[in-house]
Design a protein around this motif. Structure first.
Motif, PDB file in Angstrom:
ATOM      1  N   LEU A 106      -4.994   2.830  -6.399  1.00  0.00           N
ATOM      2  CA  LEU A 106      -4.447   1.767  -5.551  1.00  0.00           C
ATOM      3  C   LEU A 106      -4.933   0.400  -6.023  1.00  0.00           C
ATOM      4  O   LEU A 106      -4.153  -0.538  -6.157  1.00  0.00           O
ATOM      5  CB  LEU A 106      -4.849   1.987  -4.087  1.00  0.00           C
TER       6      LEU A 106
ATOM      7  N   ILE B 276      -8.057   5.898  -4.524  1.00  0.00           N
ATOM      8  CA  ILE B 276      -8.460   4.527  -4.177  1.00  0.00           C
ATOM      9  C   ILE B 276      -8.507   3.659  -5.433  1.00  0.00           C
ATOM     10  O   ILE B 276      -8.036   2.514  -5.434  1.00  0.00           O
ATOM     11  CB  ILE B 276      -9.808   4.521  -3.434  1.00  0.00           C
TER      12      ILE B 276
ATOM     13  N   GLY C 168       0.823  -1.197   0.000  1.00  0.00           N
ATOM     14  CA  GLY C 168       0.000   0.000   0.000  1.00  0.00           C
ATOM     15  C   GLY C 168       0.852   1.239   0.000  1.00  0.00           C
ATOM     16  O   GLY C 168       2.069   1.183  -0.173  1.00  0.00           O
TER      17      GLY C 168
ATOM     18  N   TRP D 113      -4.414   1.647   2.000  1.00  0.00           N
ATOM     19  CA  TRP D 113      -4.155   3.081   2.009  1.00  0.00           C
ATOM     20  C   TRP D 113      -3.928   3.439   3.469  1.00  0.00           C
ATOM     21  O   TRP D 113      -4.853   3.433   4.269  1.00  0.00           O
ATOM     22  CB  TRP D 113      -5.316   3.860   1.436  1.00  0.00           C
TER      23      TRP D 113
ATOM     24  N   HIS E 282      -2.453  -2.565  -5.229  1.00  0.00           N
ATOM     25  CA  HIS E 282      -2.254  -2.303  -3.794  1.00  0.00           C
ATOM     26  C   HIS E 282      -3.517  -2.652  -3.022  1.00  0.00           C
ATOM     27  O   HIS E 282      -4.624  -2.567  -3.524  1.00  0.00           O
ATOM     28  CB  HIS E 282      -1.893  -0.831  -3.555  1.00  0.00           C
TER      29      HIS E 282
END
Length: 177
Positions: A36, A33, A8, A44, A41
């Motif tokens: 990510l 988001i 992350g 966060w 990922h």
């Protein structure tokens, strides 16, 4: 407990791009988001999200429960019909290298007061929704509201500079305040 391997990014929402002096939890947060997720990922990581005090550091929060109102997105309030686009035209300059938190705080506070007044007068279930929120969060909200009101009355000074009666909750000082 076993955890799957993950990755992350550490990024405070105020570091996101934003046209209102700092980043917030508006569309850019949603875009982050999605970034990510698209880049594989899973996490966060953020710094504390509470209302900041002296120095505007996320580690100088006035509450472990309350959120930082500077993270509220004016654009989302416009979409909700609580503000107009004209309300947000005097946003502070956005400079990622030199943030004027004083200007951001004044700008956002003005917008939030207007959005609150518009919400209160909108005919929506204001009393019911606000009352439900206050009741559900009474375990921290009453003390936080008292703390912030007294802090403002004493010019935002540390509590040890307040009158002893309220600083140390002597007698019926809490009820009087």
């Amino acid at each position: 407990m076993k955890f799957e391997r993950s990755s992350g990014i550490l990024l405070h929402p105020t570091s996101l791009p934003g046209k209102n002096g700092i980043g917030d939890l508006g569309k850019e947060a949603y875009n982050f988001i999605n970034f990510l997720k698209d880049s594989g990922h899973n996490l966060w990581q953020v710094l504390p999200l509470g209302p900041t005090g002296y120095g505007d550091s996320p580690y100088q929060c006035f509450s472990a429960f309350a959120g930082n109102t500077n993270l509220i997105s004016p654009e989302l309030l416009i979409e909700e019909g609580l503000l107009t686009a004209d309300d947000a035209v005097e946003a502070p300059n956005s400079n990622p290298h030199n943030i004027d938190y004083g200007a951001v705080i004044q700008f956002k506070e003005r917008l939030l007061r207007k959005a609150f007044a518009n919400y209160k007068n909108s005919g929506k279930n204001f009393e019911e929704e606000c009352g439900a929120f206050c009741k559900e969060n009474q375990y921290w909200l009453d003390d936080f509201a008292l703390f912030m009101a007294v802090k403002q009355k004493f010019g935002m000074q540390v509590w040890t500079a307040w009158d002893d009666d309220i600083a140390f909750r002597k007698g019926n000082a809490v009820e009087e305040w």
